[in-house]
Scaffold this motif. Structure first.
Motif, PDB file in Angstrom:
ATOM      1  N   PHE A  26       0.832  -1.200   0.000  1.00  0.00           N
ATOM      2  CA  PHE A  26       0.000   0.000   0.000  1.00  0.00           C
ATOM      3  C   PHE A  26       0.869   1.253   0.000  1.00  0.00           C
ATOM      4  CE2 PHE A  26      -2.301  -3.317   2.237  1.00  0.00           C
ATOM      5  CZ  PHE A  26      -3.544  -3.280   1.631  1.00  0.00           C
ATOM      6  N   ALA A  27       0.358   2.311  -0.596  1.00  0.00           N
ATOM      7  CA  ALA A  27       1.012   3.615  -0.534  1.00  0.00           C
ATOM      8  C   ALA A  27      -0.035   4.693  -0.791  1.00  0.00           C
ATOM      9  CB  ALA A  27       2.136   3.715  -1.552  1.00  0.00           C
ATOM     10  N   ASN A  28       0.155   5.829  -0.152  1.00  0.00           N
ATOM     11  CA  ASN A  28      -0.732   6.977  -0.350  1.00  0.00           C
ATOM     12  C   ASN A  28       0.036   8.083  -1.045  1.00  0.00           C
ATOM     13  OD1 ASN A  28      -2.935   5.876   1.072  1.00  0.00           O
ATOM     14  ND2 ASN A  28      -1.998   6.449   3.006  1.00  0.00           N
ATOM     15  N   TYR A  29      -0.682   8.898  -1.774  1.00  0.00           N
ATOM     16  CA  TYR A  29      -0.064  10.088  -2.347  1.00  0.00           C
ATOM     17  C   TYR A  29      -1.084  11.213  -2.382  1.00  0.00           C
ATOM     18  CZ  TYR A  29      -2.348   9.187  -6.872  1.00  0.00           C
ATOM     19  OH  TYR A  29      -3.258   8.992  -7.868  1.00  0.00           O
ATOM     20  N   ASP A  30      -0.588  12.429  -2.277  1.00  0.00           N
ATOM     21  CA  ASP A  30      -1.442  13.612  -2.315  1.00  0.00           C
ATOM     22  C   ASP A  30      -1.416  14.218  -3.706  1.00  0.00           C
ATOM     23  OD1 ASP A  30      -2.118  13.492   0.413  1.00  0.00           O
ATOM     24  OD2 ASP A  30      -0.260  14.506   0.962  1.00  0.00           O
ATOM     25  N   VAL A  31      -2.552  14.650  -4.150  1.00  0.00           N
ATOM     26  CA  VAL A  31      -2.662  15.306  -5.445  1.00  0.00           C
ATOM     27  C   VAL A  31      -2.098  16.713  -5.301  1.00  0.00           C
ATOM     28  CG1 VAL A  31      -4.289  16.115  -7.190  1.00  0.00           C
ATOM     29  CG2 VAL A  31      -4.683  13.943  -6.030  1.00  0.00           C
ATOM     30  N   SER A  32      -1.239  17.094  -6.240  1.00  0.00           N
ATOM     31  CA  SER A  32      -0.649  18.432  -6.188  1.00  0.00           C
ATOM     32  C   SER A  32      -1.278  19.334  -7.244  1.00  0.00           C
ATOM     33  CB  SER A  32       0.868  18.347  -6.349  1.00  0.00           C
ATOM     34  OG  SER A  32       1.198  17.664  -7.521  1.00  0.00           O
ATOM     35  N   SER A  33      -0.619  20.421  -7.554  1.00  0.00           N
ATOM     36  CA  SER A  33      -1.231  21.454  -8.392  1.00  0.00           C
ATOM     37  C   SER A  33      -1.197  21.171  -9.892  1.00  0.00           C
ATOM     38  CB  SER A  33      -0.556  22.796  -8.116  1.00  0.00           C
ATOM     39  OG  SER A  33       0.831  22.680  -8.397  1.00  0.00           O
ATOM     40  N   SER A  34      -0.298  20.327 -10.356  1.00  0.00           N
ATOM     41  CA  SER A  34      -0.231  20.104 -11.801  1.00  0.00           C
ATOM     42  C   SER A  34      -0.336  18.617 -12.131  1.00  0.00           C
ATOM     43  CB  SER A  34       1.071  20.662 -12.367  1.00  0.00           C
ATOM     44  OG  SER A  34       2.160  19.833 -12.021  1.00  0.00           O
ATOM     45  N   GLU A  35      -0.781  18.321 -13.340  1.00  0.00           N
ATOM     46  CA  GLU A  35      -0.904  16.929 -13.776  1.00  0.00           C
ATOM     47  C   GLU A  35       0.465  16.256 -13.813  1.00  0.00           C
ATOM     48  OE1 GLU A  35      -2.505  14.428 -17.635  1.00  0.00           O
ATOM     49  OE2 GLU A  35      -3.315  16.425 -17.265  1.00  0.00           O
ATOM     50  N   TYR A  36       1.485  16.998 -14.236  1.00  0.00           N
ATOM     51  CA  TYR A  36       2.848  16.456 -14.289  1.00  0.00           C
ATOM     52  C   TYR A  36       3.313  16.035 -12.897  1.00  0.00           C
ATOM     53  CZ  TYR A  36       7.903  16.207 -14.861  1.00  0.00           C
ATOM     54  OH  TYR A  36       9.201  15.779 -14.852  1.00  0.00           O
ATOM     55  N   ASN A  37       3.132  16.910 -11.915  1.00  0.00           N
ATOM     56  CA  ASN A  37       3.522  16.567 -10.539  1.00  0.00           C
ATOM     57  C   ASN A  37       2.693  15.412  -9.997  1.00  0.00           C
ATOM     58  OD1 ASN A  37       5.577  18.430 -10.344  1.00  0.00           O
ATOM     59  ND2 ASN A  37       4.276  20.001  -9.419  1.00  0.00           N
ATOM     60  N   ASN A  38       1.411  15.391 -10.327  1.00  0.00           N
ATOM     61  CA  ASN A  38       0.543  14.284  -9.895  1.00  0.00           C
ATOM     62  C   ASN A  38       1.065  12.952 -10.418  1.00  0.00           C
ATOM     63  OD1 ASN A  38      -1.186  16.015  -8.569  1.00  0.00           O
ATOM     64  ND2 ASN A  38      -2.711  16.034 -10.194  1.00  0.00           N
ATOM     65  N   ASN A  39       1.473  12.906 -11.687  1.00  0.00           N
ATOM     66  CA  ASN A  39       1.989  11.671 -12.270  1.00  0.00           C
ATOM     67  C   ASN A  39       3.291  11.247 -11.605  1.00  0.00           C
ATOM     68  OD1 ASN A  39      -0.095  11.177 -14.057  1.00  0.00           O
ATOM     69  ND2 ASN A  39       0.830  12.375 -15.685  1.00  0.00           N
ATOM     70  N   LEU A  40       4.168  12.196 -11.306  1.00  0.00           N
ATOM     71  CA  LEU A  40       5.434  11.870 -10.635  1.00  0.00           C
ATOM     72  C   LEU A  40       5.183  11.287  -9.252  1.00  0.00           C
ATOM     73  CD1 LEU A  40       7.717  14.928 -11.526  1.00  0.00           C
ATOM     74  CD2 LEU A  40       7.830  12.609 -12.450  1.00  0.00           C
ATOM     75  N   VAL A  41       4.319  11.934  -8.497  1.00  0.00           N
ATOM     76  CA  VAL A  41       4.022  11.492  -7.132  1.00  0.00           C
ATOM     77  C   VAL A  41       3.306  10.143  -7.166  1.00  0.00           C
ATOM     78  CG1 VAL A  41       2.757  12.071  -5.011  1.00  0.00           C
ATOM     79  CG2 VAL A  41       4.003  13.845  -6.237  1.00  0.00           C
ATOM     80  N   LYS A  42       2.389   9.969  -8.111  1.00  0.00           N
ATOM     81  CA  LYS A  42       1.668   8.697  -8.239  1.00  0.00           C
ATOM     82  C   LYS A  42       2.637   7.575  -8.596  1.00  0.00           C
ATOM     83  CE  LYS A  42      -2.091   6.441 -10.729  1.00  0.00           C
ATOM     84  NZ  LYS A  42      -3.102   6.589 -11.786  1.00  0.00           N
ATOM     85  N   ASN A  43       3.567   7.818  -9.509  1.00  0.00           N
ATOM     86  CA  ASN A  43       4.548   6.796  -9.887  1.00  0.00           C
ATOM     87  C   ASN A  43       5.439   6.415  -8.715  1.00  0.00           C
ATOM     88  OD1 ASN A  43       3.608   6.604 -12.489  1.00  0.00           O
ATOM     89  ND2 ASN A  43       5.095   8.028 -13.343  1.00  0.00           N
ATOM     90  N   GLU A  44       5.836   7.379  -7.906  1.00  0.00           N
ATOM     91  CA  GLU A  44       6.635   7.078  -6.710  1.00  0.00           C
ATOM     92  C   GLU A  44       5.833   6.249  -5.716  1.00  0.00           C
ATOM     93  OE1 GLU A  44       9.930   7.476  -6.013  1.00  0.00           O
ATOM     94  OE2 GLU A  44       9.973   8.013  -8.137  1.00  0.00           O
ATOM     95  N   ALA A  45       4.565   6.575  -5.539  1.00  0.00           N
ATOM     96  CA  ALA A  45       3.703   5.798  -4.636  1.00  0.00           C
ATOM     97  C   ALA A  45       3.520   4.379  -5.165  1.00  0.00           C
ATOM     98  CB  ALA A  45       2.351   6.490  -4.477  1.00  0.00           C
ATOM     99  N   LEU A  46       3.385   4.229  -6.470  1.00  0.00           N
ATOM    100  CA  LEU A  46       3.256   2.918  -7.082  1.00  0.00           C
ATOM    101  C   LEU A  46       4.515   2.087  -6.842  1.00  0.00           C
ATOM    102  CD1 LEU A  46       1.575   1.007  -8.832  1.00  0.00           C
ATOM    103  CD2 LEU A  46       2.548   2.126 -10.842  1.00  0.00           C
ATOM    104  N   LYS A  47       5.686   2.688  -7.021  1.00  0.00           N
ATOM    105  CA  LYS A  47       6.948   1.994  -6.759  1.00  0.00           C
ATOM    106  C   LYS A  47       7.036   1.557  -5.301  1.00  0.00           C
ATOM    107  CE  LYS A  47       9.648   4.509 -10.190  1.00  0.00           C
ATOM    108  NZ  LYS A  47      10.721   5.500 -10.381  1.00  0.00           N
ATOM    109  N   THR A  48       6.634   2.432  -4.397  1.00  0.00           N
ATOM    110  CA  THR A  48       6.672   2.119  -2.967  1.00  0.00           C
ATOM    111  C   THR A  48       5.765   0.929  -2.654  1.00  0.00           C
ATOM    112  OG1 THR A  48       7.155   4.415  -2.399  1.00  0.00           O
ATOM    113  CG2 THR A  48       6.219   3.045  -0.651  1.00  0.00           C
ATOM    114  N   ALA A  49       4.573   0.919  -3.207  1.00  0.00           N
ATOM    115  CA  ALA A  49       3.621  -0.171  -2.963  1.00  0.00           C
ATOM    116  C   ALA A  49       4.148  -1.486  -3.531  1.00  0.00           C
ATOM    117  CB  ALA A  49       2.259   0.166  -3.559  1.00  0.00           C
TER     118      ALA A  49
END
Length: 67
Positions: A26-49
């Motif tokens: 499992f991993a959580n991530y917060d949505v940020s201000s841009s789609e690009y940042n959202n994808n980066l944070v989501k990919n990091e959360a996916l790797k963590t999970a």
């Protein structure tokens, strides 16, 4: 994000199943201000999970083999 890994450990000499199970990560991530940042944070959360699920799977397999 939730990752589910289903696996089966098979003895290759006689094709017998040694252990069959599943592992979750499992991993959580917060949505940020841009789609690009959202994808980066989501990919990091996916790797963590994925890493978490793989580590748990490894521990479970090692425990079963040690029996």
């Amino acid at each position: 994000i939730e990752i589910l890994i289903k696996y089966e450990v098979i003895n290759i000499k006689n094709q017998n199943s040694i252990h069959k199970s599943q592992s979750r990560g499992f991993a959580n991530y917060d949505v940020s201000s841009s789609e690009y940042n959202n994808n980066l944070v989501k990919n990091e959360a996916l790797k963590t999970a994925i890493i978490e699920a793989a580590q748990l799977m490894s521990i479970m397999i090692q425990s079963k083999i040690s029996e």
